[in-house]
Write an enzyme that holds these catalytic residues in place. Sequence first.
Site, short mmCIF file in Angstrom:
data_model
loop_
_atom_site.label_atom_id
_atom_site.label_comp_id
_atom_site.label_asym_id
_atom_site.label_seq_id
_atom_site.Cartn_x
_atom_site.Cartn_y
_atom_site.Cartn_z
N GLU A 16 5.59 -1.89 6.63
CA GLU A 16 5.31 -3.21 7.17
C GLU A 16 6.56 -4.08 7.19
OE1 GLU A 16 0.68 -3.63 6.83
OE2 GLU A 16 1.72 -4.60 5.21
N CYS A 34 3.16 -12.25 0.07
CA CYS A 34 3.80 -11.41 -0.94
C CYS A 34 2.77 -10.52 -1.60
CB CYS A 34 4.41 -12.27 -2.03
SG CYS A 34 5.79 -13.23 -1.50
N1 SAH Z 1 9.66 -4.59 -5.35
C1 SAH Z 1 10.34 -5.82 -5.27
C2 SAH Z 1 10.25 -6.49 -3.92
C3 SAH Z 1 8.92 -6.46 -3.20
S1 SAH Z 1 7.64 -7.42 -3.92
C4 SAH Z 1 9.86 -6.76 -6.36
O1 SAH Z 1 8.86 -6.47 -7.02
O2 SAH Z 1 10.51 -7.76 -6.57
C5 SAH Z 1 8.13 -9.09 -3.51
C6 SAH Z 1 7.57 -10.16 -4.44
O3 SAH Z 1 6.16 -10.33 -4.24
C7 SAH Z 1 7.73 -9.84 -5.92
O4 SAH Z 1 8.21 -10.94 -6.63
C8 SAH Z 1 6.33 -9.51 -6.33
O5 SAH Z 1 6.13 -9.67 -7.69
C9 SAH Z 1 5.53 -10.46 -5.50
N2 SAH Z 1 4.12 -10.11 -5.42
C10 SAH Z 1 3.58 -8.87 -5.45
N3 SAH Z 1 2.23 -8.92 -5.33
C11 SAH Z 1 1.92 -10.23 -5.22
C12 SAH Z 1 0.68 -10.93 -5.07
N4 SAH Z 1 -0.47 -10.28 -4.96
N5 SAH Z 1 0.72 -12.27 -5.00
C13 SAH Z 1 1.89 -12.93 -5.05
N6 SAH Z 1 3.09 -12.34 -5.19
C14 SAH Z 1 3.10 -10.98 -5.28
#
Ligand code: SAH
Length: 355
Positions: free
Chosen positions: A91, A344
Amino acid sequence: MINLYDLTFQQLTDLLADWGYSQFHATKVWHQMYRSLPASINDMAEIKPSLQERLLAEATLGQFSTISDLGSKDGDTRKFLLGCADGQSIETVIMRYVGRKDRPDETRRFTACISSQAGCAMGCVFCATGQMGFMRHLSAGEIVGQIIFVEQLLRQQGAALRNVVLMGMGEPLHNYDNTMQAIEILTDQRGLGLGARHITLSTVGLPDGIRRLADENRPVNLAVSLHGATDEERQRLVPPAKRWPLAVLLDACRYYSEKRNRRIFFEWTLIAYENDTVEQAEALGRLLTGMDAHINVIPLNPTDGFAGRPSDPQRVKDFQAILARYGLPSTVRQRRGIDIAAGCGQLRQRERPEG
Ligand code: SAH
Ligand code: SF4
């Protein structure tokens, strides 16, 4: 077949040299690829016919198929499910850049949120990508290809790409070499020339990768996903925290900060009554105080596999107020594209491809 987007300028030059073409030709191909953004090698202009034929026989400009294209109701976010050559899907999200309201030109600038892997091996409990598991790493060309896809689209609309965030599916530091190769290609001044300062890499917090970023002077912005300020809390949400305790992670962050002399962004997904408590805010304050840090708080976006709820606005404010007492600035990340599960951690939630 060689995917030309996999290659740095030097690698392209070396390949064409092997075929008997000088750097002059490599530069032409490179300019075509990254300035004209052709959809295929056939569409490349001004390439010597014999070279074009060889390219057609042995290389491709790896394009994705568009499996789905969803726009949010407010029109500011668009989410694409893109098909890779081997049937994997990833995505990519495009968001309208929210700049200064008094600068209408800025509303034509966009942020691309791109993926570094198909799926993710880290398994954060609140993240839809983590819930689906790991499929494979993306190649450098597949990471670059997402930006080409976005640039082609924006160009048709007379708009421009301003920021790139590696915050889509996957853990970029788990796919370190391909991610760095892609960044090198994207920032090459002879091509797209994206500003490294406009690229943000978000990591779940792999200490070795963070140290390597510092040692190799990679110029991108670093965002570290924390979500818990005690080992116990963090381990509940982020499985890699069991292997790398906070002390080890923060050591790597301080090393990065000192070596690069750069601010680090910390991300904190706020889950009501889980990690938005006074105790967690105080522990976070103690952990980061004195560091050049900025905290992005993201109220939890819903995913099918996790029952937690987002913190309400008052709890978000209270959390931020405690951080402020420790001298730590914070921003609430706008919730975007929630209606199309493009927020996110929501990627790959709803429209799983059939079969
Ligand atoms: N793997 C990397 C980048 C992708 S996730 C990481 O974890 O940083 C990007 C961001 O979205 C991260 O900070 C992650 O913690 C956040 N994230 C993941 N699931 C989420 C959710 N359900 N609600 C809000 N933020 C979320
Ligand atoms: Fe992977 Fe990041 Fe999701 Fe964790 S939050 S599972 S590291 S994509």
